[in-house]
Design a protein around this motif. Sequence first.
Motif, mmCIF file in Angstrom:
data_model
loop_
_atom_site.group_PDB
_atom_site.id
_atom_site.type_symbol
_atom_site.label_atom_id
_atom_site.label_comp_id
_atom_site.label_asym_id
_atom_site.label_seq_id
_atom_site.Cartn_x
_atom_site.Cartn_y
_atom_site.Cartn_z
ATOM 1 N N ARG A 1 -7.591 -12.710 -92.863
ATOM 2 C CA ARG A 1 -9.049 -12.675 -92.827
ATOM 3 C C ARG A 1 -9.634 -13.959 -92.238
ATOM 4 N NH1 ARG A 1 -11.807 -8.769 -95.376
ATOM 5 N NH2 ARG A 1 -10.601 -7.205 -96.509
ATOM 6 N N THR A 2 -8.790 -14.925 -91.975
ATOM 7 C CA THR A 2 -9.231 -16.170 -91.340
ATOM 8 C C THR A 2 -8.225 -16.549 -90.257
ATOM 9 O OG1 THR A 2 -8.048 -17.528 -92.968
ATOM 10 C CG2 THR A 2 -10.356 -17.022 -93.435
ATOM 11 N N GLY A 3 -8.681 -17.324 -89.278
ATOM 12 C CA GLY A 3 -7.797 -17.786 -88.219
ATOM 13 C C GLY A 3 -7.557 -16.730 -87.155
ATOM 14 N N LYS A 4 -6.934 -17.151 -86.080
ATOM 15 C CA LYS A 4 -6.690 -16.256 -84.956
ATOM 16 C C LYS A 4 -5.661 -15.194 -85.307
ATOM 17 C CE LYS A 4 -5.047 -16.055 -80.159
ATOM 18 N NZ LYS A 4 -4.576 -16.799 -78.976
ATOM 19 N N SER A 5 -5.976 -13.966 -84.985
ATOM 20 C CA SER A 5 -5.020 -12.865 -85.072
ATOM 21 C C SER A 5 -5.275 -11.953 -83.885
ATOM 22 C CB SER A 5 -5.161 -12.097 -86.384
ATOM 23 O OG SER A 5 -6.428 -11.461 -86.476
ATOM 24 N N VAL A 6 -4.236 -11.253 -83.435
ATOM 25 C CA VAL A 6 -4.363 -10.388 -82.261
ATOM 26 C C VAL A 6 -3.757 -9.022 -82.549
ATOM 27 C CG1 VAL A 6 -3.758 -10.033 -79.842
ATOM 28 C CG2 VAL A 6 -4.309 -12.342 -80.662
ATOM 29 N N PHE A 7 -4.563 -8.001 -82.345
ATOM 30 C CA PHE A 7 -4.107 -6.614 -82.372
ATOM 31 C C PHE A 7 -4.250 -6.108 -80.950
ATOM 32 C CE2 PHE A 7 -4.558 -2.065 -82.661
ATOM 33 C CZ PHE A 7 -3.692 -1.681 -83.685
ATOM 34 N N ALA A 8 -3.129 -5.871 -80.264
ATOM 35 C CA ALA A 8 -3.146 -5.503 -78.845
ATOM 36 C C ALA A 8 -2.490 -4.146 -78.636
ATOM 37 C CB ALA A 8 -2.422 -6.560 -78.021
ATOM 38 N N VAL A 9 -3.073 -3.354 -77.765
ATOM 39 C CA VAL A 9 -2.491 -2.069 -77.395
ATOM 40 C C VAL A 9 -2.260 -2.058 -75.890
ATOM 41 C CG1 VAL A 9 -3.645 -0.892 -79.304
ATOM 42 C CG2 VAL A 9 -4.710 -0.909 -77.043
ATOM 43 N N LEU A 10 -1.178 -1.423 -75.470
ATOM 44 C CA LEU A 10 -0.924 -1.300 -74.044
ATOM 45 C C LEU A 10 -1.713 -0.129 -73.486
ATOM 46 C CD1 LEU A 10 2.845 -2.107 -73.511
ATOM 47 C CD2 LEU A 10 0.883 -3.637 -73.796
ATOM 48 N N SER A 11 -2.578 -0.419 -72.547
ATOM 49 C CA SER A 11 -3.375 0.600 -71.882
ATOM 50 C C SER A 11 -2.904 0.699 -70.430
ATOM 51 C CB SER A 11 -4.860 0.267 -71.983
ATOM 52 O OG SER A 11 -5.650 1.312 -71.485
ATOM 53 N N ALA A 12 -3.767 1.140 -69.540
ATOM 54 C CA ALA A 12 -3.407 1.265 -68.128
ATOM 55 C C ALA A 12 -4.663 1.177 -67.278
ATOM 56 C CB ALA A 12 -2.697 2.597 -67.874
ATOM 57 N N ARG A 13 -4.529 0.585 -66.115
ATOM 58 C CA ARG A 13 -5.675 0.428 -65.222
ATOM 59 C C ARG A 13 -6.302 1.779 -64.873
ATOM 60 N NH1 ARG A 13 -7.223 -3.871 -62.237
ATOM 61 N NH2 ARG A 13 -5.212 -4.904 -62.531
ATOM 62 N N VAL A 14 -5.488 2.843 -64.820
ATOM 63 C CA VAL A 14 -6.033 4.159 -64.476
ATOM 64 C C VAL A 14 -6.978 4.682 -65.553
ATOM 65 C CG1 VAL A 14 -4.115 4.799 -62.986
ATOM 66 C CG2 VAL A 14 -4.039 5.394 -65.419
ATOM 67 N N GLY A 15 -7.041 4.009 -66.708
ATOM 68 C CA GLY A 15 -8.002 4.378 -67.729
ATOM 69 C C GLY A 15 -9.392 3.821 -67.483
ATOM 70 N N SER A 16 -9.550 3.039 -66.406
ATOM 71 C CA SER A 16 -10.863 2.514 -66.044
ATOM 72 C C SER A 16 -11.634 3.579 -65.273
ATOM 73 C CB SER A 16 -10.710 1.256 -65.173
ATOM 74 O OG SER A 16 -11.941 0.912 -64.572
ATOM 75 N N ILE A 17 -12.766 3.998 -65.797
ATOM 76 C CA ILE A 17 -13.580 5.029 -65.138
ATOM 77 C C ILE A 17 -14.122 4.505 -63.813
ATOM 78 C CG2 ILE A 17 -15.685 6.408 -65.336
ATOM 79 C CD1 ILE A 17 -15.172 6.512 -68.367
ATOM 80 N N SER A 18 -14.584 3.265 -63.802
ATOM 81 C CA SER A 18 -15.174 2.718 -62.578
ATOM 82 C C SER A 18 -14.131 2.490 -61.488
ATOM 83 C CB SER A 18 -15.901 1.404 -62.884
ATOM 84 O OG SER A 18 -14.990 0.432 -63.383
ATOM 85 N N ASP A 19 -12.855 2.397 -61.863
ATOM 86 C CA ASP A 19 -11.802 2.126 -60.892
ATOM 87 C C ASP A 19 -11.163 3.414 -60.358
ATOM 88 O OD1 ASP A 19 -10.158 -0.016 -59.611
ATOM 89 O OD2 ASP A 19 -8.526 1.019 -60.643
ATOM 90 N N ASN A 20 -11.608 4.555 -60.877
ATOM 91 C CA ASN A 20 -10.995 5.834 -60.495
ATOM 92 C C ASN A 20 -11.521 6.283 -59.127
ATOM 93 O OD1 ASN A 20 -9.912 8.373 -60.263
ATOM 94 N ND2 ASN A 20 -10.830 9.187 -62.122
ATOM 95 N N LYS A 21 -10.704 6.061 -58.117
ATOM 96 C CA LYS A 21 -11.087 6.444 -56.750
ATOM 97 C C LYS A 21 -10.256 7.613 -56.219
ATOM 98 C CE LYS A 21 -13.833 2.790 -56.293
ATOM 99 N NZ LYS A 21 -13.519 2.035 -57.512
ATOM 100 N N LEU A 22 -9.179 7.948 -56.913
ATOM 101 C CA LEU A 22 -8.236 8.943 -56.390
ATOM 102 C C LEU A 22 -8.259 10.268 -57.140
ATOM 103 C CD1 LEU A 22 -5.131 6.628 -55.801
ATOM 104 C CD2 LEU A 22 -6.792 7.420 -54.110
ATOM 105 N N GLY A 23 -8.764 10.280 -58.385
ATOM 106 C CA GLY A 23 -8.742 11.497 -59.174
ATOM 107 C C GLY A 23 -7.339 11.828 -59.664
ATOM 108 N N GLY A 24 -7.162 13.056 -60.152
ATOM 109 C CA GLY A 24 -5.864 13.451 -60.685
ATOM 110 C C GLY A 24 -5.515 12.753 -61.983
#
Length: 232
Positions: free
Chosen positions: A118-141
């Motif tokens: 509850r104090t100090g730095k902690s990190v919860f990270a998930v692996l995502s993917a660039r293709v999950g960016s809506i603004s970056d979607n130029k190819l579809g599929g």
Amino acid sequence: MSGAAVLIGASGGIGAALEAALIEEGAFDIVHGFARSRTGAQHIDITEEASIAAAAAIVASGPAPSLIIVATGVLHADERGPEKSLKDLDPAWLALTLAVNAIGPAIVAKHFLPLMPRTGKSVFAVLSARVGSISDNKLGGWYGYRASKAALNMLVRTLAIEDKRRNDRGIVVALHPGTVDTALSRPFQGNVQPGRLFDAERAALQLLDVIEELRPPDSGRFFDFEGKEITP
């Protein structure tokens, strides 16, 4: 960071490399590695909440985890792969993709985030993917994979807002590892530009470097393996 580190998806290419790197660094009192293919206390199936809760109970019995990485995901399985067009859409495959790539990590957060300090730095990270960016979607599929990763990125943002009330130095982020030479990417590596296909060990170290540099204002955001923010 100290205490415990948790790696969920430790049998995958990136996950195994992350687990090995965390153990080698020796910065944590204990490194918990969970995977669906493992048995006993190291087993987890992120499509089953009871399995997630059981893994969380094991972690809760020891030092509080200041680092949790969710390195699970599905892009292709059982001769099914990313859709190229509308005619390829299948409800069961879409449901599975969302269950593994978005719902699973969210339920992991439900059970594991409350275990973090509850104090100090902690990190919860998930692996995502660039293709999950809506603004970056130029190819579809790739309907299901794109949608599930976009959903994951939104879940990360929402989790970050709530978790800030628990620990104002806690960090919840999505990370894009790049294209890594693993079973997940292997069928699609022919389209990768020269020099942009990374081995798992290099990818793991890059991601850990990004995590090391994260600060509380970064919570809720989405970064690539170079620490550059990816827009939604």
